[in-house]
Design a protein around this motif. Structure first.
Motif, PDB file in Angstrom:
ATOM      1  N   ALA A   1     -78.148  87.251 -42.969  1.00  0.00           N
ATOM      2  CA  ALA A   1     -77.349  86.574 -43.992  1.00  0.00           C
ATOM      3  C   ALA A   1     -76.995  87.523 -45.126  1.00  0.00           C
ATOM      4  CB  ALA A   1     -78.117  85.367 -44.533  1.00  0.00           C
ATOM      5  N   GLY A   2     -77.946  88.380 -45.515  1.00  0.00           N
ATOM      6  CA  GLY A   2     -77.683  89.339 -46.579  1.00  0.00           C
ATOM      7  C   GLY A   2     -76.592  90.323 -46.216  1.00  0.00           C
ATOM      8  N   LEU A   3     -76.616  90.827 -44.991  1.00  0.00           N
ATOM      9  CA  LEU A   3     -75.572  91.752 -44.542  1.00  0.00           C
ATOM     10  C   LEU A   3     -74.199  91.074 -44.539  1.00  0.00           C
ATOM     11  CD1 LEU A   3     -77.326  93.516 -41.515  1.00  0.00           C
ATOM     12  CD2 LEU A   3     -76.581  94.623 -43.628  1.00  0.00           C
ATOM     13  N   ALA A   4     -74.149  89.861 -43.988  1.00  0.00           N
ATOM     14  CA  ALA A   4     -72.865  89.161 -43.889  1.00  0.00           C
ATOM     15  C   ALA A   4     -72.308  88.804 -45.262  1.00  0.00           C
ATOM     16  CB  ALA A   4     -73.035  87.908 -43.037  1.00  0.00           C
ATOM     17  N   LEU A   5     -73.134  88.238 -46.117  1.00  0.00           N
ATOM     18  CA  LEU A   5     -72.663  87.841 -47.447  1.00  0.00           C
ATOM     19  C   LEU A   5     -72.319  89.052 -48.298  1.00  0.00           C
ATOM     20  CD1 LEU A   5     -75.153  84.917 -48.189  1.00  0.00           C
ATOM     21  CD2 LEU A   5     -72.735  84.742 -47.579  1.00  0.00           C
ATOM     22  N   GLY A   6     -73.110  90.115 -48.174  1.00  0.00           N
ATOM     23  CA  GLY A   6     -72.802  91.332 -48.915  1.00  0.00           C
ATOM     24  C   GLY A   6     -71.466  91.916 -48.510  1.00  0.00           C
ATOM     25  N   GLY A   7     -71.198  91.916 -47.199  1.00  0.00           N
ATOM     26  CA  GLY A   7     -69.913  92.433 -46.723  1.00  0.00           C
ATOM     27  C   GLY A   7     -68.744  91.609 -47.218  1.00  0.00           C
ATOM     28  N   ILE A   8     -68.883  90.288 -47.151  1.00  0.00           N
ATOM     29  CA  ILE A   8     -67.818  89.406 -47.625  1.00  0.00           C
ATOM     30  C   ILE A   8     -67.573  89.608 -49.118  1.00  0.00           C
ATOM     31  CG2 ILE A   8     -67.203  86.988 -48.022  1.00  0.00           C
ATOM     32  CD1 ILE A   8     -68.719  86.356 -45.397  1.00  0.00           C
ATOM     33  N   ALA A   9     -68.655  89.701 -49.882  1.00  0.00           N
ATOM     34  CA  ALA A   9     -68.518  89.850 -51.336  1.00  0.00           C
ATOM     35  C   ALA A   9     -67.825  91.161 -51.694  1.00  0.00           C
ATOM     36  CB  ALA A   9     -69.897  89.783 -51.987  1.00  0.00           C
ATOM     37  N   GLU A  10     -68.210  92.248 -51.033  1.00  0.00           N
ATOM     38  CA  GLU A  10     -67.599  93.540 -51.359  1.00  0.00           C
ATOM     39  C   GLU A  10     -66.131  93.591 -50.938  1.00  0.00           C
ATOM     40  OE1 GLU A  10     -69.619  97.112 -50.564  1.00  0.00           O
ATOM     41  OE2 GLU A  10     -71.524  96.452 -51.432  1.00  0.00           O
ATOM     42  N   LEU A  11     -65.800  92.994 -49.805  1.00  0.00           N
ATOM     43  CA  LEU A  11     -64.398  92.966 -49.376  1.00  0.00           C
ATOM     44  C   LEU A  11     -63.555  92.118 -50.327  1.00  0.00           C
ATOM     45  CD1 LEU A  11     -64.871  92.607 -45.514  1.00  0.00           C
ATOM     46  CD2 LEU A  11     -64.060  94.627 -46.752  1.00  0.00           C
ATOM     47  N   ALA A  12     -64.110  90.985 -50.782  1.00  0.00           N
ATOM     48  CA  ALA A  12     -63.378  90.132 -51.711  1.00  0.00           C
ATOM     49  C   ALA A  12     -63.156  90.838 -53.043  1.00  0.00           C
ATOM     50  CB  ALA A  12     -64.139  88.827 -51.917  1.00  0.00           C
ATOM     51  N   LEU A  13     -64.187  91.518 -53.535  1.00  0.00           N
ATOM     52  CA  LEU A  13     -64.051  92.231 -54.799  1.00  0.00           C
ATOM     53  C   LEU A  13     -63.088  93.400 -54.677  1.00  0.00           C
ATOM     54  CD1 LEU A  13     -64.906  92.436 -57.707  1.00  0.00           C
ATOM     55  CD2 LEU A  13     -66.959  93.698 -56.998  1.00  0.00           C
ATOM     56  N   ALA A  14     -63.085  94.054 -53.516  1.00  0.00           N
ATOM     57  CA  ALA A  14     -62.131  95.145 -53.290  1.00  0.00           C
ATOM     58  C   ALA A  14     -60.697  94.627 -53.381  1.00  0.00           C
ATOM     59  CB  ALA A  14     -62.368  95.780 -51.926  1.00  0.00           C
ATOM     60  N   ALA A  15     -60.452  93.454 -52.822  1.00  0.00           N
ATOM     61  CA  ALA A  15     -59.110  92.869 -52.881  1.00  0.00           C
ATOM     62  C   ALA A  15     -58.700  92.589 -54.325  1.00  0.00           C
ATOM     63  CB  ALA A  15     -59.070  91.592 -52.050  1.00  0.00           C
ATOM     64  N   VAL A  16     -59.651  92.090 -55.129  1.00  0.00           N
ATOM     65  CA  VAL A  16     -59.362  91.813 -56.537  1.00  0.00           C
ATOM     66  C   VAL A  16     -59.019  93.103 -57.277  1.00  0.00           C
ATOM     67  CG1 VAL A  16     -60.367  91.030 -58.714  1.00  0.00           C
ATOM     68  CG2 VAL A  16     -60.757  89.718 -56.609  1.00  0.00           C
ATOM     69  N   LEU A  17     -59.794  94.146 -57.042  1.00  0.00           N
ATOM     70  CA  LEU A  17     -59.555  95.417 -57.739  1.00  0.00           C
ATOM     71  C   LEU A  17     -58.233  96.044 -57.329  1.00  0.00           C
ATOM     72  CD1 LEU A  17     -63.149  96.959 -57.699  1.00  0.00           C
ATOM     73  CD2 LEU A  17     -61.960  95.859 -59.614  1.00  0.00           C
ATOM     74  N   PHE A  18     -57.878  95.937 -56.058  1.00  0.00           N
ATOM     75  CA  PHE A  18     -56.558  96.416 -55.638  1.00  0.00           C
ATOM     76  C   PHE A  18     -55.472  95.646 -56.382  1.00  0.00           C
ATOM     77  CE2 PHE A  18     -58.293  98.240 -51.549  1.00  0.00           C
ATOM     78  CZ  PHE A  18     -57.785  99.513 -51.734  1.00  0.00           C
ATOM     79  N   GLY A  19     -55.689  94.338 -56.531  1.00  0.00           N
ATOM     80  CA  GLY A  19     -54.692  93.492 -57.168  1.00  0.00           C
ATOM     81  C   GLY A  19     -54.473  93.798 -58.632  1.00  0.00           C
ATOM     82  N   ILE A  20     -55.513  94.310 -59.318  1.00  0.00           N
ATOM     83  CA  ILE A  20     -55.359  94.599 -60.746  1.00  0.00           C
ATOM     84  C   ILE A  20     -55.125  96.083 -61.007  1.00  0.00           C
ATOM     85  CG2 ILE A  20     -56.732  92.595 -61.413  1.00  0.00           C
ATOM     86  CD1 ILE A  20     -59.083  94.446 -61.915  1.00  0.00           C
ATOM     87  N   GLY A  21     -54.875  96.826 -59.914  1.00  0.00           N
ATOM     88  CA  GLY A  21     -54.490  98.231 -60.091  1.00  0.00           C
ATOM     89  C   GLY A  21     -55.634  99.199 -60.271  1.00  0.00           C
ATOM     90  N   LEU A  22     -56.769  98.951 -59.651  1.00  0.00           N
ATOM     91  CA  LEU A  22     -57.912  99.879 -59.698  1.00  0.00           C
ATOM     92  C   LEU A  22     -58.241 100.327 -58.276  1.00  0.00           C
ATOM     93  CD1 LEU A  22     -60.160  97.973 -62.271  1.00  0.00           C
ATOM     94  CD2 LEU A  22     -58.794 100.045 -62.685  1.00  0.00           C
ATOM     95  N   PRO A  23     -57.413 101.230 -57.722  1.00  0.00           N
ATOM     96  CA  PRO A  23     -57.553 101.575 -56.305  1.00  0.00           C
ATOM     97  C   PRO A  23     -58.821 102.349 -55.950  1.00  0.00           C
ATOM     98  CG  PRO A  23     -55.929 102.986 -57.352  1.00  0.00           C
ATOM     99  CD  PRO A  23     -56.271 101.921 -58.354  1.00  0.00           C
ATOM    100  N   VAL A  24     -59.312 103.227 -56.837  1.00  0.00           N
ATOM    101  CA  VAL A  24     -60.469 104.051 -56.481  1.00  0.00           C
ATOM    102  C   VAL A  24     -61.728 103.208 -56.260  1.00  0.00           C
ATOM    103  CG1 VAL A  24     -62.010 105.896 -57.229  1.00  0.00           C
ATOM    104  CG2 VAL A  24     -59.535 106.119 -57.572  1.00  0.00           C
ATOM    105  N   PRO A  25     -62.131 102.397 -57.246  1.00  0.00           N
ATOM    106  CA  PRO A  25     -63.309 101.545 -56.976  1.00  0.00           C
ATOM    107  C   PRO A  25     -63.048 100.534 -55.868  1.00  0.00           C
ATOM    108  CG  PRO A  25     -62.295 100.959 -59.071  1.00  0.00           C
ATOM    109  CD  PRO A  25     -61.653 102.229 -58.634  1.00  0.00           C
ATOM    110  N   ALA A  26     -61.787 100.137 -55.726  1.00  0.00           N
ATOM    111  CA  ALA A  26     -61.462  99.188 -54.659  1.00  0.00           C
ATOM    112  C   ALA A  26     -61.721  99.808 -53.286  1.00  0.00           C
ATOM    113  CB  ALA A  26     -60.003  98.749 -54.772  1.00  0.00           C
TER     114      ALA A  26
END
Length: 255
Positions: free
Chosen positions: A16-41
């Protein structure tokens, strides 16, 4: 229609930790791409992919991969059918019942466990019995609640002792060593031991060598037995107890 056997999920909290961690990081990456922060994304995107891939590998191992590996290992042993088999930390019975399916006549498969649910979802003696009935092998299976560091069996009681991802759950190193010594103690002359684990395999082999085991070897079980990636690969520790395999072959294990 008979119910299907259900062997649960190994270490459900880790999966569960692996799956939820992966989902959370992918979702946050999408948010950062959306606000113009490509490197951390990009960093989060890569991390999310790694975690998601790890979760997929983990799920494959616990649901299908380890089953296929153990089928191959048991087939390789060429059991005659009348063996006495012991499974240490049998859980819901995947390996135990595979062994039982290869037995007939006087052959019996005995499973020992403390039935801890954090190591396997829904782990209980009742669940294992239900699986034995579903697999059609309940008539040749015995279940014992016990500690693998102090087995309630006589010396030289079993032709084959197996264990799958159980010994590492003992926290203390000396406790793990004692479990391995106990596994060797209950082997008949000529008996075989197979311990699959993703930690401490070399140490188990050392302990068995100290006990006087023959043909001691450690080998990798391949990607089908990875718990999230190569960092959590599973090894098999194999050995034989010296002596005539027909010595005491008719002895029954003491309950």
């Amino acid at each position: 229609m008979n119910p299907r056997a259900n062997y649960g999920v190994d270490a459900p909290g880790v999966l569960a930790g692996l799956a939820l961690g992966g989902i959370a990081e992918l979702a946050l990456a999408a948010v950062l791409f959306g606000i113009g922060l490509p490197v951390p994304a990009v960093v989060l995107l890569v991390g999310g992919i790694v975690l998601a891939a790890g979760a997929a590998l983990f799920a494959h191992t616990t649901s299908r991969g380890k089953s296929r590996v153990w089928d191959a290992e048991l087939d390789r042993l060429g059991l005659k059918g009348d063996e006495q088999v012991l499974d240490l930390g049998c859980g819901r019975g995947l390996v135990l019942l595979k062994a039982a399916a290869r037995l007939s006549g006087a052959g019996r498969a005995t499973g020992v466990d403390l039935w801890v649910t954090k190591d396997q979802s829904g782990n209980s003696q009742d669940a294992t019995l239900a699986n034995a009935r579903a697999e059609g092998v309940a008539d040749r299976v015995d279940l014992v609640t016990g500690d693998m560091r102090d087995l309630p069996f006589d010396d030289a009681a079993f032709d084959l002792v197996v264990s799958s991802l159980a010994v590492h759950n003992i926290v203390q190193e000396e406790g793990r060593a004692e479990a391995v010594r106990e596994a060797f103690r209950v082997l008949k002359p000529g008996g075989l031991l197979r311990i699959a684990d993703f930690r401490n395999a070399r140490r188990y082999a050392e302990v068995l060598t100290e006990c006087g085991a023959a043909d001691v070897e450690v080998y990798d079980l391949g990607w089908r037995f990875w718990y999230g990636g190569p960092h959590a690969r599973t090894s098999m520790v194999a050995c034989r107890r010296p002596g005539d395999p027909d010595e005491g072959r008719s002895a029954e294990p003491a309950a």
